[in-house]
Design an enzyme around this catalytic site. Structure first.
Site, PDB file in Angstrom:
ATOM      1  CD  GLU A 231      -1.866   2.292   1.630  1.00 26.62           C
ATOM      2  OE1 GLU A 231      -1.425   3.154   0.836  1.00 26.62           O
ATOM      3  OE2 GLU A 231      -2.090   2.504   2.815  1.00 26.62           O
ATOM      4  CB  CYS A 265      -2.126   6.700   2.330  1.00 21.42           C
ATOM      5  SG  CYS A 265      -3.253   5.658   3.284  1.00 21.42           S
TER       6      CYS A 265
END
Length: 480
Positions: A231, A265
């Site tokens: 990720e 994020c």
């Protein structure tokens, strides 16, 4: 050898932690290998009982953990509590749903193999290495840790060097409820420790961080064909349609882009607004951004080097004709909320992950233009759409792993939904059934229930068997 973790707001020393060597990492993985067998043997019910106990500790001592998070990241206590609450909910979901998602299930055997009973189940991988980030040092790694544990794996966790105390707190509280075996262990240090974990023989690595570091992780894991889950950040866009609730969209944009000082994020970094509501939206966003209290509602930039990146993006945009309607300045590690308009689409502030409290706001003539611009990025993590009538349709057109309609980042709070991206945002999923399966291996088993009229798996089968099977397949699948 040791290193210190610092409070980014004051540079005060928060704690001292060991730099674990490759030999120490290998020893931890060896201990985890033994513990993994014991943990797997507990079965779903035994693991759920212990994870539930841990969840209780996390809940009762959440304020204490929030203090550790605040000290190491600088984020406000309330923001730390929010990520802890989400992590608790995800832990509960993983423990409760692991049997249903991973347990043995029957599959249809088909006509040719009608004499077979077919089943599939998901078995633990063994030992999972988790390399966590600093921006959400509880919520993000727990999306791998809790799900890997629920699936029956032991875990070796390497937290960010900026938040080792959070990792230590998590490991120690887990050990307090599972004292029998070192099922969840901690290793601390810098990049070399993470690289050692990749080469240590773990059965999978789950990594959250930058695309550049993610590529290094993959290269290290390739040496041993260790699978990875990556990720790696995003450049998420928010689309505001002409029929949107503009007040709600503006509020969501400011919170989605500026909360946690923009160090999210799946935070909003770009906003594309229909021309019909652009002026109203900008006016609201400016007022809301100006009202954000730096040092109280948002903290400092946790990683020192990120300050230069954020200010570099702002300076580049301004030099190319953009205007800062709010902010553009700041002192030390604190960066003011910054609202940029008239930013060229090829500017760094639009194309690169800023990871700071900045928003670029762009006027578009249609949602077709908004979708095209939103998808013009090498990232593909999350996104958001505000529209009263076309939200779901627009969401499906975005090249991203998750989208919220008429809200921002809501998908992260729903444990049953998978979380992950595409492109430079990485691959693989945490959370939800997909997240549980990431940390398990499927095993298919067939069992012959009776002798088949046409036995295909034998050298003794007569020629007429092949003829009959060919006719059967033609009958079933050969029609025009």
């Amino acid at each position: 050898m040791t290193f210190e973790s610092l409070n980014p707001a004051t540079d005060e020393v928060v704690g001292t932690h060991p730099v674990h060597s490759p030999d120490e990492v290998e020893a931890a993985v060896a201990r985890a290998r033994t513990a993994a067998g014991w943990w797997a043997e507990l079965g779903f019910a035994g693991r759920a009982e212990r994870l539930t106990r841990w969840k209780g500790v996390l809940t009762r001592r959440a304020a204490e953990l929030a203090e550790v998070v605040s000290a190491e990241t600088g984020k406000p206590h309330a923001d730390a509590m929010l990520e802890i609450i989400l992590a608790i909910d995800h832990t509960a979901w993983a423990a409760r749903n692991a049997p249903k998602v991973l347990g043995r299930k029957r599959r249809p055997a088909g006509l040719l193999m009608a004499n077979q009973s077919a089943t599939v189940e998901y078995l633990p991988l063994g030992v999972v290495g988790v390399i966590g980030p600093w921006n959400y040092p509880v919520f993000t790694p727990m999306g791998s840790i809790a799900y890997a544990l629920a699936a029956g794996n032991a875990v070796v966790f390497k937290p960010s060097e900026y938040t080792p105390g959070v990792g230590q707190w998590l490991a120690e509280t887990f050990a307090s409820v599972v004292p029998e075996q070192p099922v969840f262990q901690l290793v601390t240090g810098f990049g070399e420790t993470g690289a050692a974990l990749c080469r240590s023989g773990v059965d999978k690595i789950a990594f959250t961080g930058s695309p550049g570091t993610g590529k290094k992780i993959m290269a290290a894991c390739a040496e041993t064909l260790t699978p990875v889950l990556i990720e790696a950040g995003g450049k998420d866009a928010l689309l505001v349609d002409s029929d949107a609730d503009v007040e709600a969209a503006a509020d969501a944009a400011v919170w989605g882009g500026i909360s946690n000082a923009g160090q999210t994020c799946v935070g909003i970094e770009r906003v594309y607004v229909h021309a019909d509501v652009y002026d109203q939206f900008v006016s609201l966003v400016v007022a809301k951004a100006q009202a954000v209290e730096v040092g109280k509602q948002i903290g400092p930039i946790t990683m020192p080097g990120q300050v230069d990146i954020i200010r570099g993006h702002i300076t580049d945009a301004l030099s190319r004709g953009a205007r800062a309607l709010v902010g553009g300045n700041g002192s030390g590690r604190f960066v003011e909320p910054t609202i940029l308009v008239d930013v060229p689409e090829d500017a760094a502030a639009v194309q690169e992950e800023t990871f700071g409290p900045t928003l670029t706001v762009t006027k578009v003539s249609s949602m077709d233009e908004a979708v095209t611009k939103a998808n013009n990025t090498r990232y593909g993590l999350g996104g958001a759409v505000f529209s009263r009538t076309n939200g779901a349709a627009l969401a499906r057109r975005l090249r991203s792993g998750m989208v919220s309609v008429n809200s921002v980042i809501s998908f992260a709070g729903i444990p049953s939904l998978p979380f992950g991206g595409t492109g430079d945002s990485g691959f693989g999923r945490i959370h939800g059934p997909e997240g549980l399966r990431e940390f398990a291996r499927p095993q298919a088993i067939t069992r012959q229930r009776f002798r088949a009229p046409l036995t295909l798996t034998s050298f003794r089968r007569p020629e007429k068997t092949d003829t009959r099977v060919t006719k059967l397949i033609t009958l079933l699948h050969g029609r025009r």
